[in-house]
Design a protein around this motif. Structure first.
Motif, mmCIF file in Angstrom:
data_model
loop_
_atom_site.group_PDB
_atom_site.id
_atom_site.type_symbol
_atom_site.label_atom_id
_atom_site.label_comp_id
_atom_site.label_asym_id
_atom_site.label_seq_id
_atom_site.Cartn_x
_atom_site.Cartn_y
_atom_site.Cartn_z
ATOM 1 N N GLN A 102 0.849 -1.195 0.000
ATOM 2 C CA GLN A 102 0.000 0.000 0.000
ATOM 3 C C GLN A 102 0.883 1.243 0.000
ATOM 4 O O GLN A 102 1.809 1.360 0.794
ATOM 5 N N ASN A 162 4.215 -0.418 8.449
ATOM 6 C CA ASN A 162 2.775 -0.226 8.216
ATOM 7 C C ASN A 162 2.338 1.011 8.998
ATOM 8 O O ASN A 162 2.131 0.946 10.206
ATOM 9 N N ALA A 164 -0.232 4.524 8.931
ATOM 10 C CA ALA A 164 -1.362 5.252 8.347
ATOM 11 C C ALA A 164 -1.550 6.552 9.107
ATOM 12 O O ALA A 164 -1.431 6.586 10.344
ATOM 13 N N CYS A 165 -1.824 7.606 8.391
ATOM 14 C CA CYS A 165 -2.024 8.927 9.006
ATOM 15 C C CYS A 165 -3.506 9.137 9.316
ATOM 16 O O CYS A 165 -4.377 8.870 8.472
ATOM 17 N N THR A 166 -3.794 9.609 10.537
ATOM 18 C CA THR A 166 -5.174 9.898 10.952
ATOM 19 C C THR A 166 -5.228 11.266 11.630
ATOM 20 O O THR A 166 -4.199 11.791 12.061
ATOM 21 N N GLN A 226 -3.847 8.694 4.020
ATOM 22 C CA GLN A 226 -2.681 8.161 3.297
ATOM 23 C C GLN A 226 -1.992 7.096 4.151
ATOM 24 O O GLN A 226 -1.947 7.194 5.375
ATOM 25 N N GLU A 227 -1.417 6.112 3.479
ATOM 26 C CA GLU A 227 -0.854 4.956 4.183
ATOM 27 C C GLU A 227 0.325 4.377 3.405
ATOM 28 O O GLU A 227 0.353 4.414 2.173
ATOM 29 N N GLU A 229 2.431 0.696 3.463
ATOM 30 C CA GLU A 229 2.599 -0.655 3.998
ATOM 31 C C GLU A 229 3.528 -1.411 3.051
ATOM 32 O O GLU A 229 3.273 -1.495 1.853
#
Length: 365
Positions: A102, A162, A164-166, A226-227, A229
């Motif tokens: 990803q 891995n 992911a932005c939050t 956006q991520e 992995e």
């Protein structure tokens, strides 16, 4: 004041390069490649030659990653061979294959994979073997692989990431700092996790397990949604194949500067002489009621030759470089200590010499 120098013949030692205002003299070796041996018919005794070589440790950083040392009584081709081997032929481990599951960041897949490959790994490459075949071939559709291989414990290291932005729902009103507005807005090298394969876990402790050289290398910046992995496979290689395998950030050498004062320099001329050299090169000492210039530390000289801009000083100052005194500077990227890299480079050079000797013996037979 500069006392007039006595007239001398222009004779220089064979092991010293002479630096004039616009030219450099005596750069070649007379009659032989071995300096100091005027009898070119005499066979070289390797044992005697090696006994004359001196290695002196000068400075080593606290983290052991930067080293300065001197090698004396060798020739430039040998010094340069050591430098080139340090740059291109001492093996290290580096990320070779990136299995990207990803990537929704703004960085293109190819650019991101190339960036990951350049991250330096802190792992001893001597515990691994070189790959014997391509990691994964390309199938008939032009795709690198259909699925990620398991990896060979004797040839591979696997790191996974891995992230992911939050959004940070507890961020203060009015703040514009991405680090406060979002979680994982910046992806650093600390995000990589080593995944042991086979019996690899048995060979490492918690303190010396494989990891990135630094935890604070910025890999990418993300925004909510956006991520990244990926699974990254490292292999053993040398810098001649790709710069990411080079174990040193820099490996260089220079010749030891030589400075001789052929006359007494005192008063204003002494202070002027001190000012045209790098700091610490020329010192001023008291001699009776006078202050005279002395060579304090020629090693610190940068060989700018600014002294030749002063006619009175140029006549009494002799600048040169010792052909047989090499000052080495080695900075490791972090896989091994700088001193260990020098030892490994010497082993590679020894192996090359043995191989060349066997080939010559075979031709002679």
């Amino acid at each position: 004041m500069v006392k007039k120098a006595t007239k001398q013949a222009e004779a220089y030692p064979s092991d010293e390069i002479v630096m004039k205002e616009e030219v450099v003299l005596n750069t070649y070796d007379e009659g032989t490649d071995i300096i100091g041996d005027d009898d070119d018919t005499k066979d070289l005794n390797v044992t005697e030659y090696c006994d004359k070589i001196q290695v002196k440790m000068v400075n080593e950083s606290e983290d052991k990653m930067t080293l300065e040392f001197d090698i004396i009584r060798i020739e430039a081709p040998i010094a340069n061979a050591l430098r080139r081997i340090l740059l291109a032929e001492v093996p290290t481990m580096a990320l070779e294959k990136i299995y990207l599951y990803q990537n929704t960041s703004v960085i293109q897949d190819e650019v991101l994979c190339h960036r990951l490959g350049l991250l330096p790994l802190r792992v001893d490459p001597r515990a691994f073997q070189f790959p014997t075949e391509k990691v994964v071939g390309i199938n008939e559709k032009g795709v690198d692989c259909d699925e990620e291989p398991e990896g060979d414990p004797t040839r591979n290291l696997i790191f996974k990431i891995n992230v992911a932005c939050t959004k940070n729902r507890n961020a203060a009103n009015g703040t514009t700092d991405p680090k406060q507005l979002y979680h994982h807005s910046s992806v650093y090298s600390r995000a990589f996790e080593w995944i042991p394969i086979g019996n690899q876990k048995e060979g490492y402790t918690k303190q010396n397990k494989p990891k990135m050289v630094s935890d604070d290398i910025l890999v990418a910046k993300l925004r909510p949604g956006q991520e990244i992995e990926a699974s990254c496979h490292a292999v053993k290689g040398i810098g001649r194949d790709h710069a990411k395998f080079s174990p040193v950030a820099t490996a260089s050498y220079r010749l030891l500067p030589t400075i001789r004062l052929n006359a007494e320099i005192s008063g204003e001329a002494a202070e002027r002489l001190q000012s045209v050299f790098s700091e610490g090169v020329i010192g001023i000492e008291k001699k009776g009621n006078k202050k005279i210039a002395v060579v304090k530390d020629a090693r610190a000289d940068t060989c700018s030759r600014n002294v030749f801009r002063h006619e009175d000083l140029a006549q009494v100052v002799h600048l040169g470089k010792n052909k047989q005194h090499f000052i080495f500077s080695v900075e490791s990227t972090g896989a091994l200590k700088a001193s260990e890299l020098v030892v490994e480079a010497c082993k590679v050079m020894e192996s090359k010499c043995r191989s060349l000797r066997k080939q010559i013996e075979a031709l002679m037979q």
